[in-house]
Design a protein around this motif. Structure first.
Motif, PDB file in Angstrom:
ATOM      1  N   LEU A   1      -4.429  -2.334  -5.118  1.00 44.47           N
ATOM      2  CA  LEU A   1      -5.568  -3.221  -4.909  1.00 44.47           C
ATOM      3  C   LEU A   1      -5.140  -4.497  -4.179  1.00 44.47           C
ATOM      4  O   LEU A   1      -5.837  -4.981  -3.284  1.00 44.47           O
ATOM      5  CB  LEU A   1      -6.215  -3.585  -6.250  1.00 44.47           C
ATOM      6  N   ALA A   2      -3.976  -5.015  -4.573  1.00 38.49           N
ATOM      7  CA  ALA A   2      -3.458  -6.220  -3.918  1.00 38.49           C
ATOM      8  C   ALA A   2      -3.168  -5.944  -2.451  1.00 38.49           C
ATOM      9  O   ALA A   2      -3.409  -6.798  -1.583  1.00 38.49           O
ATOM     10  CB  ALA A   2      -2.190  -6.697  -4.632  1.00 38.49           C
ATOM     11  N   GLY A   3      -2.652  -4.757  -2.160  1.00 37.83           N
ATOM     12  CA  GLY A   3      -2.385  -4.381  -0.773  1.00 37.83           C
ATOM     13  C   GLY A   3      -3.655  -4.352   0.059  1.00 37.83           C
ATOM     14  O   GLY A   3      -3.685  -4.836   1.198  1.00 37.83           O
TER      15      GLY A   3
ATOM     16  N   LEU B   1       0.811  -1.217   0.000  1.00 39.54           N
ATOM     17  CA  LEU B   1       0.000   0.000   0.000  1.00 39.54           C
ATOM     18  C   LEU B   1       0.840   1.260   0.000  1.00 39.54           C
ATOM     19  O   LEU B   1       0.442   2.289  -0.550  1.00 39.54           O
ATOM     20  CB  LEU B   1      -0.932   0.003   1.224  1.00 39.54           C
ATOM     21  N   THR B   2       2.033   1.195   0.601  1.00 41.72           N
ATOM     22  CA  THR B   2       2.899   2.381   0.673  1.00 41.72           C
ATOM     23  C   THR B   2       3.966   2.394  -0.410  1.00 41.72           C
ATOM     24  O   THR B   2       4.790   3.294  -0.457  1.00 41.72           O
ATOM     25  CB  THR B   2       3.583   2.458   2.060  1.00 41.72           C
ATOM     26  N   GLY B   3       3.959   1.387  -1.285  1.00 40.09           N
ATOM     27  CA  GLY B   3       4.885   1.375  -2.415  1.00 40.09           C
ATOM     28  C   GLY B   3       6.316   1.072  -2.061  1.00 40.09           C
ATOM     29  O   GLY B   3       7.243   1.555  -2.691  1.00 40.09           O
TER      30      GLY B   3
ATOM     31  N   GLY C   1      -1.052   0.365 -14.856  1.00 43.87           N
ATOM     32  CA  GLY C   1      -1.903  -0.713 -14.380  1.00 43.87           C
ATOM     33  C   GLY C   1      -1.258  -1.494 -13.262  1.00 43.87           C
ATOM     34  O   GLY C   1      -1.938  -1.935 -12.324  1.00 43.87           O
ATOM     35  N   VAL C   2       0.071  -1.663 -13.330  1.00 46.58           N
ATOM     36  CA  VAL C   2       0.795  -2.394 -12.287  1.00 46.58           C
ATOM     37  C   VAL C   2       0.682  -1.655 -10.952  1.00 46.58           C
ATOM     38  O   VAL C   2       0.477  -2.266  -9.905  1.00 46.58           O
ATOM     39  CB  VAL C   2       2.276  -2.583 -12.674  1.00 46.58           C
ATOM     40  N   VAL C   3       0.792  -0.314 -10.989  1.00 41.21           N
ATOM     41  CA  VAL C   3       0.658   0.476  -9.759  1.00 41.21           C
ATOM     42  C   VAL C   3      -0.729   0.294  -9.162  1.00 41.21           C
ATOM     43  O   VAL C   3      -0.892   0.097  -7.948  1.00 41.21           O
ATOM     44  CB  VAL C   3       0.924   1.973 -10.036  1.00 41.21           C
ATOM     45  N   LEU C   4      -1.747   0.324 -10.015  1.00 39.92           N
ATOM     46  CA  LEU C   4      -3.122   0.136  -9.552  1.00 39.92           C
ATOM     47  C   LEU C   4      -3.310  -1.258  -8.962  1.00 39.92           C
ATOM     48  O   LEU C   4      -3.901  -1.418  -7.880  1.00 39.92           O
ATOM     49  CB  LEU C   4      -4.098   0.351 -10.711  1.00 39.92           C
TER      50      LEU C   4
END
Length: 201
Positions: free
Chosen positions: A177-179, A91-93, A170-173
């Motif tokens: 979402l995965a987080g 979620l925080t990258g 899309g990967v960032v999104l």
């Protein structure tokens, strides 16, 4: 010799618990930014780790838990806390540094364990092995375990094609979402573990 009912029951149980479609966005998020060759390697490593952990617990699970004086609820709470930490990173990258060490770690934790070989899958396998009272039943149980891991590997292996379509944005999104999904899974697992502790007290 081969018991279709036992095979089908355990395979469906593991499919629901290990959730190959649900693991896809998490796998894509954790492997984003790696070369395709490394991603395929990580898919294989994760499945191999999961199978190794489940095989060990299938053979010696109850003895291991009894020896360490670890209860199933404690195993669930520990797995939930670990998943929550990984979810916060997503979620925080903080999963953007594709170093070789990180590649290996991600394949082992959290992909191999506790995402794939989590407490639910481990307990299901322990119970299935204990209840298999004939050679045919044992063959069916282990066939279901192997088949499930083949499905997991195929799902992750070919989900990499999605990255080519969704590109970096899309990967960032997918990562965010995965987080969120992973944090929800983690919290639910912790709640289930705490509830079992309270009920057994």
């Amino acid at each position: 010799m081969f018991d279709v009912a036992v095979f089908g029951s355990l395979f469906l149980t593991l499919f629901v618990i290990m959730d190959p479609p649900g693991i896809t966005p998490i796998f894509l998020a954790l492997t984003a930014g790696r070369p395709a060759k490394i991603q395929r390697k990580m898919a294989l490593q994760a499945v191999a780790v999961a199978f190794g952990v489940i095989a060990v617990f299938g053979l010696l699970g109850q003895q291991i838990l009894d020896y360490l004086h670890v209860s199933v609820p404690a195993l669930m709470i520990a797995g939930g806390l670990l998943l929550l930490l990984i979810a916060l990173d997503l979620l925080t990258g903080k999963t953007d540094e594709p170093t070789q060490t990180k590649d290996v770690n991600v394949a082992l934790v959290p992909l191999g364990m506790p995402l794939l070989a989590g407490p639910g899958a481990i307990v299901s396998v322990i119970l299935a092995v204990q209840h298999a009272d004939s050679v045919g039943s044992q063959i069916s149980v282990w066939s279901a375990i192997i088949a499930m891991h083949i499905v997991l590997w195929l799902t992750m292996r070919y989900s990499l094609l999605i990255i080519r379509v969704i590109k970096d944005g899309g990967v960032v999104l997918v990562t965010r979402l995965a987080g969120m999904m992973l944090s929800a899974i983690a919290v639910q697992q912790i709640i289930n573990g705490v509830t079992q502790v309270i009920q057994s007290a």
